[in-house]
Write an enzyme that holds these catalytic residues in place. Sequence first.
Site, short mmCIF file in Angstrom:
data_model
loop_
_atom_site.label_atom_id
_atom_site.label_comp_id
_atom_site.label_asym_id
_atom_site.label_seq_id
_atom_site.Cartn_x
_atom_site.Cartn_y
_atom_site.Cartn_z
N HIS A 45 0.86 -1.19 0.00
CA HIS A 45 0.00 0.00 0.00
C HIS A 45 0.89 1.24 0.00
O HIS A 45 1.77 1.39 0.85
CB HIS A 45 -0.88 -0.04 1.25
CG HIS A 45 -1.88 1.05 1.34
ND1 HIS A 45 -3.09 1.03 0.67
CD2 HIS A 45 -1.88 2.21 2.04
CE1 HIS A 45 -3.78 2.13 0.95
NE2 HIS A 45 -3.07 2.86 1.79
N MET A 80 -3.92 10.58 -1.72
CA MET A 80 -4.53 11.56 -0.81
C MET A 80 -4.07 12.93 -1.29
O MET A 80 -3.25 13.60 -0.66
CB MET A 80 -4.09 11.28 0.64
CG MET A 80 -4.81 10.08 1.24
SD MET A 80 -3.95 9.45 2.68
CE MET A 80 -2.73 8.44 1.88
N GLY A 154 -3.72 11.18 6.59
CA GLY A 154 -2.62 12.14 6.74
C GLY A 154 -1.43 11.58 7.50
O GLY A 154 -0.30 11.97 7.23
N PHE A 155 -1.69 10.67 8.41
CA PHE A 155 -0.59 10.17 9.25
C PHE A 155 -0.79 8.70 9.58
O PHE A 155 -1.93 8.24 9.73
CB PHE A 155 -0.52 10.96 10.56
CG PHE A 155 -0.33 12.43 10.33
CD1 PHE A 155 0.93 12.97 10.12
CD2 PHE A 155 -1.43 13.28 10.27
CE1 PHE A 155 1.10 14.32 9.86
CE2 PHE A 155 -1.28 14.64 10.02
CZ PHE A 155 -0.01 15.17 9.82
N GLY A 156 0.32 8.00 9.75
CA GLY A 156 0.26 6.64 10.25
C GLY A 156 0.18 6.67 11.77
O GLY A 156 0.31 7.74 12.40
N GLY A 157 -0.06 5.54 12.35
CA GLY A 157 0.00 5.41 13.81
C GLY A 157 -1.17 6.03 14.58
O GLY A 157 -1.07 6.24 15.78
N GLY A 188 -6.11 2.35 8.39
CA GLY A 188 -5.87 3.22 9.53
C GLY A 188 -6.12 2.52 10.86
O GLY A 188 -7.23 2.09 11.13
N GLY A 209 0.04 -0.36 8.58
CA GLY A 209 1.37 0.24 8.52
C GLY A 209 2.17 -0.06 9.77
O GLY A 209 3.01 -0.97 9.80
C1 DX5 Z 1 -3.23 7.24 6.60
C2 DX5 Z 1 -2.77 6.27 5.55
C3 DX5 Z 1 -2.61 4.88 6.04
C4 DX5 Z 1 -1.59 4.71 7.10
C5 DX5 Z 1 -1.93 3.52 7.94
O1 DX5 Z 1 -3.45 8.48 6.02
O2 DX5 Z 1 -3.68 6.24 4.48
O3 DX5 Z 1 -2.37 3.98 4.98
O4 DX5 Z 1 -0.30 4.54 6.59
O5 DX5 Z 1 -1.02 3.46 8.97
P1 DX5 Z 1 -1.35 2.74 10.34
O6 DX5 Z 1 -1.58 1.29 10.04
O7 DX5 Z 1 -0.11 2.98 11.12
O8 DX5 Z 1 -2.56 3.41 10.92
ZN ZN Z 2 -3.53 4.58 2.94
#
Ligand code: DX5
Ligand code: ZN
Length: 244
Positions: A45, A80, A154-157, A188, A209
């Site tokens: 992804h 995005m 916008g962000f992971g985690g 997410g 992620g």
């Molecule tokens: C968020 C991204 C996700 C993100 C998921 O904007 O679209 O793909 O990387 O990350 P995790 O699994 O850490 O929530």
């Molecule tokens: Zn994503």
Amino acid sequence: MYTPSNLVQELFTSQAPLLAPSLLAADFSQLKEQLDSISTADALHLDIMDGHFVPNITFGPGLVKQLRPHWAKVMDVHLMVDRPEDWLEPFAQAEADIIVFHLEAARHAHRLLQEIHRLGCLAGISLNPGTPVSLLEPLLPFLDQILLMTVNPGFGGQAYIPEMASKMAQARKLIAESGRPILLQVDGGINRQTIGQAATAGANFFVAGTAVFKAESPAEEISCLRKLAATAWEGQHPTPALSL
Ligand code: DX5
Ligand code: ZN
């Protein structure tokens, strides 16, 4: 007309829930090693952020093209970005297999789906947590994948939003009524604690992620997450297998 690659056909005929690690959580100083560590996943992804549609910037088609020779499976591009129409061709040229754009960023969603197919890729639409699934109803005949965000993009985690389960159930129902092979992806906060809830609600394609890349063994984590999703599916839904 587009012809889905063998890779994508395999994805659609899989009997098992599908898992796509998100590169966003990888160690970018060791990208090749990181890809090797997730070779058992179904897809990679790729989160593309432009600093406008979401408050963060990641990477573009140049990086995706460089990764392509090192990744033998499906590349799942999650745009995005504002003006997604400007980015379809560059990512198709970078050999993405699936291109997903956000409905909130698209003025002419149907045209974009047609364009993605013309470019030889599978086409998907992503919805932010606040966007209703019903908006996709007129587009079902043209969709290969629905991506429901389970965090704000916008962000992971970030933490999984459990209230999104009702949207998954609605999307699953619409997909069943359409009779079409449409993957239902969630993205997410997917981890050992949340994947079962999402699978029970009807998702069959899981982005993870942090859970995968920050695990001691990404391969073991992938297998564990798949098992949890499969167990949650059992008895809830018929096989998640689809056919093109
Ligand atoms: C968020 C991204 C996700 C993100 C998921 O904007 O679209 O793909 O990387 O990350 P995790 O699994 O850490 O929530
Ligand atoms: Zn994503």
